[in-house]
Scaffold this motif. Structure first.
Motif, PDB file in Angstrom:
ATOM      1  N   THR A 369       0.788  -1.234   0.000  1.00 50.53           N
ATOM      2  CA  THR A 369       0.000   0.000   0.000  1.00 50.53           C
ATOM      3  C   THR A 369       0.819   1.282   0.000  1.00 50.53           C
ATOM      4  O   THR A 369       0.333   2.329  -0.442  1.00 50.53           O
ATOM      5  CB  THR A 369      -0.944   0.040   1.219  1.00 50.53           C
ATOM      6  N   ARG A 370       2.075   1.211   0.479  1.00 48.62           N
ATOM      7  CA  ARG A 370       2.854   2.436   0.600  1.00 48.62           C
ATOM      8  C   ARG A 370       4.305   2.296   0.174  1.00 48.62           C
ATOM      9  O   ARG A 370       5.042   3.288   0.122  1.00 48.62           O
ATOM     10  CB  ARG A 370       2.812   2.931   2.054  1.00 48.62           C
ATOM     11  N   GLY A 371       4.750   1.094  -0.138  1.00 51.65           N
ATOM     12  CA  GLY A 371       6.148   0.888  -0.497  1.00 51.65           C
ATOM     13  C   GLY A 371       6.502   1.555  -1.817  1.00 51.65           C
ATOM     14  O   GLY A 371       5.706   1.572  -2.754  1.00 51.65           O
ATOM     15  N   GLU A 372       7.683   2.108  -1.897  1.00 54.37           N
ATOM     16  CA  GLU A 372       8.148   2.712  -3.136  1.00 54.37           C
ATOM     17  C   GLU A 372       9.637   2.455  -3.312  1.00 54.37           C
ATOM     18  O   GLU A 372      10.369   2.285  -2.351  1.00 54.37           O
ATOM     19  CB  GLU A 372       7.852   4.211  -3.169  1.00 54.37           C
ATOM     20  N   HIS A 373      10.049   2.427  -4.589  1.00 56.08           N
ATOM     21  CA  HIS A 373      11.448   2.197  -4.937  1.00 56.08           C
ATOM     22  C   HIS A 373      11.943   0.891  -4.316  1.00 56.08           C
ATOM     23  O   HIS A 373      13.001   0.831  -3.700  1.00 56.08           O
ATOM     24  CB  HIS A 373      12.325   3.367  -4.502  1.00 56.08           C
ATOM     25  N   LEU A 374      11.139  -0.161  -4.492  1.00 57.17           N
ATOM     26  CA  LEU A 374      11.476  -1.498  -4.011  1.00 57.17           C
ATOM     27  C   LEU A 374      11.654  -2.425  -5.206  1.00 57.17           C
ATOM     28  O   LEU A 374      10.897  -2.348  -6.181  1.00 57.17           O
ATOM     29  CB  LEU A 374      10.370  -2.060  -3.117  1.00 57.17           C
ATOM     30  N   MET A 375      12.645  -3.303  -5.129  1.00 57.79           N
ATOM     31  CA  MET A 375      12.866  -4.292  -6.176  1.00 57.79           C
ATOM     32  C   MET A 375      13.066  -5.659  -5.527  1.00 57.79           C
ATOM     33  O   MET A 375      13.915  -5.822  -4.649  1.00 57.79           O
ATOM     34  CB  MET A 375      14.086  -3.942  -7.019  1.00 57.79           C
ATOM     35  N   PHE A 376      12.273  -6.634  -5.960  1.00 55.37           N
ATOM     36  CA  PHE A 376      12.383  -8.003  -5.462  1.00 55.37           C
ATOM     37  C   PHE A 376      12.847  -8.894  -6.603  1.00 55.37           C
ATOM     38  O   PHE A 376      12.273  -8.878  -7.692  1.00 55.37           O
ATOM     39  CB  PHE A 376      11.034  -8.487  -4.926  1.00 55.37           C
ATOM     40  N   VAL A 377      13.893  -9.672  -6.356  1.00 59.38           N
ATOM     41  CA  VAL A 377      14.450 -10.582  -7.355  1.00 59.38           C
ATOM     42  C   VAL A 377      14.405 -11.986  -6.757  1.00 59.38           C
ATOM     43  O   VAL A 377      15.084 -12.264  -5.757  1.00 59.38           O
ATOM     44  CB  VAL A 377      15.893 -10.197  -7.732  1.00 59.38           C
ATOM     45  N   ASN A 378      13.601 -12.869  -7.343  1.00 56.68           N
ATOM     46  CA  ASN A 378      13.387 -14.206  -6.808  1.00 56.68           C
ATOM     47  C   ASN A 378      13.708 -15.275  -7.841  1.00 56.68           C
ATOM     48  O   ASN A 378      13.720 -15.010  -9.049  1.00 56.68           O
ATOM     49  CB  ASN A 378      11.926 -14.381  -6.364  1.00 56.68           C
ATOM     50  N   GLY A 379      13.937 -16.485  -7.359  1.00 58.08           N
ATOM     51  CA  GLY A 379      14.119 -17.638  -8.226  1.00 58.08           C
ATOM     52  C   GLY A 379      12.824 -18.418  -8.330  1.00 58.08           C
ATOM     53  O   GLY A 379      12.184 -18.698  -7.309  1.00 58.08           O
ATOM     54  N   ALA A 380      12.432 -18.784  -9.534  1.00 55.83           N
ATOM     55  CA  ALA A 380      11.160 -19.475  -9.738  1.00 55.83           C
ATOM     56  C   ALA A 380      11.131 -20.849  -9.088  1.00 55.83           C
ATOM     57  O   ALA A 380      10.059 -21.375  -8.785  1.00 55.83           O
ATOM     58  CB  ALA A 380      10.864 -19.596 -11.228  1.00 55.83           C
ATOM     59  N   ALA A 381      12.293 -21.452  -8.846  1.00 49.84           N
ATOM     60  CA  ALA A 381      12.350 -22.794  -8.262  1.00 49.84           C
ATOM     61  C   ALA A 381      12.812 -22.767  -6.809  1.00 49.84           C
ATOM     62  O   ALA A 381      13.248 -23.780  -6.272  1.00 49.84           O
ATOM     63  CB  ALA A 381      13.277 -23.691  -9.086  1.00 49.84           C
ATOM     64  N   ASP A 382      12.707 -21.616  -6.159  1.00 46.12           N
ATOM     65  CA  ASP A 382      13.175 -21.455  -4.780  1.00 46.12           C
ATOM     66  C   ASP A 382      12.009 -21.564  -3.811  1.00 46.12           C
ATOM     67  O   ASP A 382      11.134 -20.689  -3.779  1.00 46.12           O
ATOM     68  CB  ASP A 382      13.848 -20.087  -4.636  1.00 46.12           C
ATOM     69  N   PRO A 383      11.949 -22.624  -2.987  1.00 45.48           N
ATOM     70  CA  PRO A 383      10.841 -22.758  -2.043  1.00 45.48           C
ATOM     71  C   PRO A 383      10.816 -21.671  -0.979  1.00 45.48           C
ATOM     72  O   PRO A 383       9.779 -21.431  -0.358  1.00 45.48           O
ATOM     73  CB  PRO A 383      11.079 -24.137  -1.412  1.00 45.48           C
TER      74      PRO A 383
END
Length: 433
Positions: A369-383
């Motif tokens: 609702t309020r976060g800005e300038h955030l970047m999330f980098v995840n692995g598709a096969a990471d539990p």
């Protein structure tokens, strides 16, 4: 009293700007750092050409709401590139290595890097320690204090980053101090919003990879537990040879069972589908089964010498962060310790723990609702990111990227080309490069 006054001043943002900071270069950066109140240079170590590398401590209040109650010295490292460059605040979420390390954002920005040790880890622990002071708000205040102290020297934009628990810590810092940095990159950061409803983790592990690989993992687990007498004896002998033991967990037998239960999660987290041919069959030798388990589930981490260092981690899991469940149905009749994988197992029994579910709900709501300038980098096969941070209508100039087939150690460089370009462009824009 002087240290307490300095800490209060810096928390209020009133620390004086060191005279050398205005144009501090390689020759005078040490003087600029030494002029920061509460900051101490422990050691300067050799660095790559164009850099200076320092091990530092910064005095922190044990309780930022009551700095008069004493404090501790938080260990940091500083990789100095230039005061005109962006500065990256990096954390692993645990203790800090005093070896030179440059995170991906620092590489992409050709910037400075301040690496932080988290409170209660490594040498950064109050004495005596009040474990109520180990929570996400206090740790966020530590990061805020670091930035406020060093911003007098490093005035260009700051970026924060971390992976896994470090990624979580990065987000928590932004929740409480959203203006401290120009942007944040969180890699492989779990977001366990409701620890009472963890079906996402089990569903992920029931569908990740191929059916053949999942079946092979379950067969290996059963074979390990069916041969536990011989394999636990080997485990105990290993610990005895090092003067180690299992007082924290309870016994080598219990530690072995925990390792077996966690093996599929750790397999997918760290290795993935490509490592499936290396899963030993049920009729493999004891040596093959034990060696595979030791490698995948990291058997040394459950013995006291290592497990004792991670008590703060499991305390945080059991009081605010939450933890993942494990599948047990296929191991019926082979298990001896109900609930063995819960965080309580890894925390001394005389240390009270009370889970506070509102902490993660609050952070999740803020991101959406309020976060800005955030970047999330995840692995598709990471539990680990079966429950990821998600962006909402209120998330501004923020991004969620996924590495196809990626495990827990993903990087922007592993993203598809268009995504990698977009992520790099956003990071450079935030940093004013």
């Amino acid at each position: 009293m002087v240290a307490q006054a300095a800490a209060v001043a810096m928390l209020a943002g009133t620390a004086a700007v060191p005279a050398a900071a205005a144009g501090a270069g390689p020759a005078d950066i040490r003087a600029a750092i030494e002029a920061v109140p509460g900051l101490r240079i422990v050691e300067e170590k050799p660095a790559a050409p164009g850099f200076r590398f320092f091990v530092l401590t910064l005095h922190q209040p044990a309780d930022h709401g009551h700095p008069e109650r004493g404090g501790f010295d938080q260990r940091l490292t500083l990789l100095h590139r230039g005061t005109d460059r962006p500065t990256v605040l990096y954390t692993s979420g645990y203790d800090v290595s005093t070896a030179q390390y440059r995170s991906e954002p620092a590489e992409l920005l050709d910037g400075n890097q301040v690496s932080t040790e988290q409170r209660f880890f490594g040498t950064s622990r109050p004495d005596p320690a009040d474990w109520d002071d180990l929570d996400i708000r206090q740790a966020a205040a530590d990061h805020h204090h670091v930035i406020e102290a060093l911003r007098a020297v490093y005035r260009a934009p700051w970026i924060s980053t971390g992976g896994s628990k470090g990624g979580m810590t990065t987000v928590y810092h932004r929740r409480f101090y959203p203006q401290d940095v120009a942007g944040s990159v969180a890699y492989s950061a779990p977001n366990n919003v409701d620890d009472r409803e963890d079906s996402a983790y089990l569903d992920f592990l029931r569908t990740v990879g191929t059916p053949e690989c999942r079946t092979a993992l379950q067969a290996a687990q059963r074979a390990l537990l069916e041969r536990r007498t011989a394999l636990v004896a080997r485990y105990q002998a290993w610990a005895d040879s090092r003067g180690d033991g299992f007082r924290l967990v309870g016994s080598a037998d219990k530690a072995f069972e925990i390792a077996v239960l966690r093996a599929p999660f750790m397999f997918w987290q760290g290795r993935g589908q490509a490592a499936c041919p290396a899963v030993p069959p049920a009729d493999a030798s004891d040596d093959a089964l034990y060696g595979w388990l030791s490698d995948v589930a990291q058997l040394p981490v459950y013995a006291d010498a290592v497990a004792g260092k991670f008590v703060p981690y499991f305390y945080q899991l059991g009081t605010q962060l939450g933890y993942f469940p494990v599948e047990t149905a296929h191991l019926a009749g082979l298990l001896r310790y109900p609930g063995a994988t819960e965080p309580r197992t890894f925390v001394p029994q005389d240390l009270p723990m009370r889970y506070r579910p509102q902490a993660m709900r609050d952070v999740d709501r803020w991101v959406r609702t309020r976060g800005e300038h955030l970047m999330f980098v995840n692995g598709a096969a990471d539990p680990s990111v079966a429950e990821p941070f998600r962006l909402g209508d209120g998330s501004r100039d923020s991004y969620l990227f996924e590495v196809p087939g990626g495990t827990h150690s993903v990087r922007i460089a592993q993203l598809p080309a268009a995504d990698a370009a977009a992520a790099t462009a956003a990071l450079r824009r935030w940093a004013g490069v």
